[in-house]
Design a protein around this motif. Structure first.
Motif, PDB file in Angstrom:
ATOM      1  N   ASP A  91      41.177  45.404  34.933  1.00  0.00           N
ATOM      2  CA  ASP A  91      40.836  46.598  33.761  1.00  0.00           C
ATOM      3  C   ASP A  91      39.662  47.135  34.228  1.00  0.00           C
ATOM      4  OD1 ASP A  91      38.875  44.592  33.527  1.00  0.00           O
ATOM      5  OD2 ASP A  91      39.553  43.793  31.283  1.00  0.00           O
ATOM      6  N   ALA A  92      39.275  48.209  33.511  1.00  0.00           N
ATOM      7  CA  ALA A  92      38.185  49.004  33.958  1.00  0.00           C
ATOM      8  C   ALA A  92      36.807  48.166  34.254  1.00  0.00           C
ATOM      9  CB  ALA A  92      37.721  50.124  32.791  1.00  0.00           C
ATOM     10  N   PRO A  93      36.395  47.247  33.358  1.00  0.00           N
ATOM     11  CA  PRO A  93      35.252  46.375  33.788  1.00  0.00           C
ATOM     12  C   PRO A  93      35.431  45.591  35.067  1.00  0.00           C
ATOM     13  CG  PRO A  93      35.739  46.217  31.400  1.00  0.00           C
ATOM     14  CD  PRO A  93      36.974  46.948  32.021  1.00  0.00           C
ATOM     15  N   ALA A  94      36.563  44.941  35.168  1.00  0.00           N
ATOM     16  CA  ALA A  94      36.779  44.115  36.392  1.00  0.00           C
ATOM     17  C   ALA A  94      36.909  45.229  37.626  1.00  0.00           C
ATOM     18  CB  ALA A  94      38.221  43.436  36.379  1.00  0.00           C
ATOM     19  N   MET A  95      37.308  46.396  37.403  1.00  0.00           N
ATOM     20  CA  MET A  95      37.373  47.150  38.535  1.00  0.00           C
ATOM     21  C   MET A  95      36.061  47.658  38.998  1.00  0.00           C
ATOM     22  SD  MET A  95      39.630  48.598  40.514  1.00  0.00           S
ATOM     23  CE  MET A  95      39.354  49.605  41.867  1.00  0.00           C
ATOM     24  N   ALA A  96      35.286  47.809  38.031  1.00  0.00           N
ATOM     25  CA  ALA A  96      33.769  48.208  38.118  1.00  0.00           C
ATOM     26  C   ALA A  96      33.170  47.167  38.898  1.00  0.00           C
ATOM     27  CB  ALA A  96      33.018  48.589  36.851  1.00  0.00           C
ATOM     28  N   TYR A  97      33.481  45.857  38.496  1.00  0.00           N
ATOM     29  CA  TYR A  97      32.725  44.622  39.276  1.00  0.00           C
ATOM     30  C   TYR A  97      33.279  44.461  40.509  1.00  0.00           C
ATOM     31  CZ  TYR A  97      31.933  39.758  40.022  1.00  0.00           C
ATOM     32  OH  TYR A  97      31.265  38.374  40.460  1.00  0.00           O
ATOM     33  N   LEU A  98      34.379  44.748  40.836  1.00  0.00           N
ATOM     34  CA  LEU A  98      34.941  44.893  42.297  1.00  0.00           C
ATOM     35  C   LEU A  98      34.364  46.034  42.940  1.00  0.00           C
ATOM     36  CD1 LEU A  98      38.952  44.270  41.548  1.00  0.00           C
ATOM     37  CD2 LEU A  98      37.155  42.641  42.759  1.00  0.00           C
ATOM     38  N   GLN A  99      33.954  47.067  42.339  1.00  0.00           N
ATOM     39  CA  GLN A  99      33.362  48.154  43.313  1.00  0.00           C
ATOM     40  C   GLN A  99      31.895  47.800  43.657  1.00  0.00           C
ATOM     41  OE1 GLN A  99      34.313  51.354  40.609  1.00  0.00           O
ATOM     42  NE2 GLN A  99      35.986  51.882  42.056  1.00  0.00           N
ATOM     43  N   ALA A 100      31.362  47.125  42.744  1.00  0.00           N
ATOM     44  CA  ALA A 100      29.884  46.402  42.919  1.00  0.00           C
ATOM     45  C   ALA A 100      29.996  45.581  44.102  1.00  0.00           C
ATOM     46  CB  ALA A 100      29.366  46.001  41.515  1.00  0.00           C
ATOM     47  N   ILE A 101      30.866  44.660  43.861  1.00  0.00           N
ATOM     48  CA  ILE A 101      31.129  43.626  45.120  1.00  0.00           C
ATOM     49  C   ILE A 101      31.049  44.347  46.528  1.00  0.00           C
ATOM     50  CG2 ILE A 101      32.356  41.863  46.002  1.00  0.00           C
ATOM     51  CD1 ILE A 101      33.096  40.914  43.127  1.00  0.00           C
TER      52      ILE A 101
END
Length: 116
Positions: A91-101
């Motif tokens: 979902d959007a928050p998880a995608m943002a987390y992956l982009q931060a990683i």
């Protein structure tokens, strides 16, 4: 067909010459129309394929297994596998987390470390 060697200078020049305002103004419909009209255009990835690519690329760049990546970044290993195999997409928050990683893997890992 002639081949072109893409050099850092060639890439920098292409980026410099790009009209970013025009690119930013394109709608999804405009982009779809342009890619459909260009036989050489790469297909647009689905959200699941994009997430799978990000996860696999970052994990392989770090040189760690799915289990190690999942443990380091507090992601259930089954969820990570589903993302990498494009069975599911974050979902959007998880995608943002992956982009931060992807951008700062060491900082994110350090932030998640627990003190004993």
């Amino acid at each position: 067909m002639a081949t072109v060697k893409v050099t850092p200078d060639l890439l920098a020049e292409a980026i410099r010459q790009t009209d970013w305002a025009a690119q930013d103004s394109l709608t999804d419909s405009d982009i779809a129309h342009q890619t459909d009209a260009d036989a050489d255009a790469a297909p647009i990835l689905t959200a699941a394929e994009t997430a799978a690519s990000i996860v696999r690329t970052v994990r392989k760049r770090l040189g760690i297994s799915q289990a190690a990546f999942a443990a380091r970044y507090h992601i259930p290993v089954g969820t990570l596998r589903d993302w990498e195999q494009a069975r599911k997409h974050p979902d959007a928050p998880a995608m943002a987390y992956l982009q931060a990683i992807a951008r700062e893997p060491a900082i994110i890992a350090r932030a998640l470390e627990t003190t004993g």
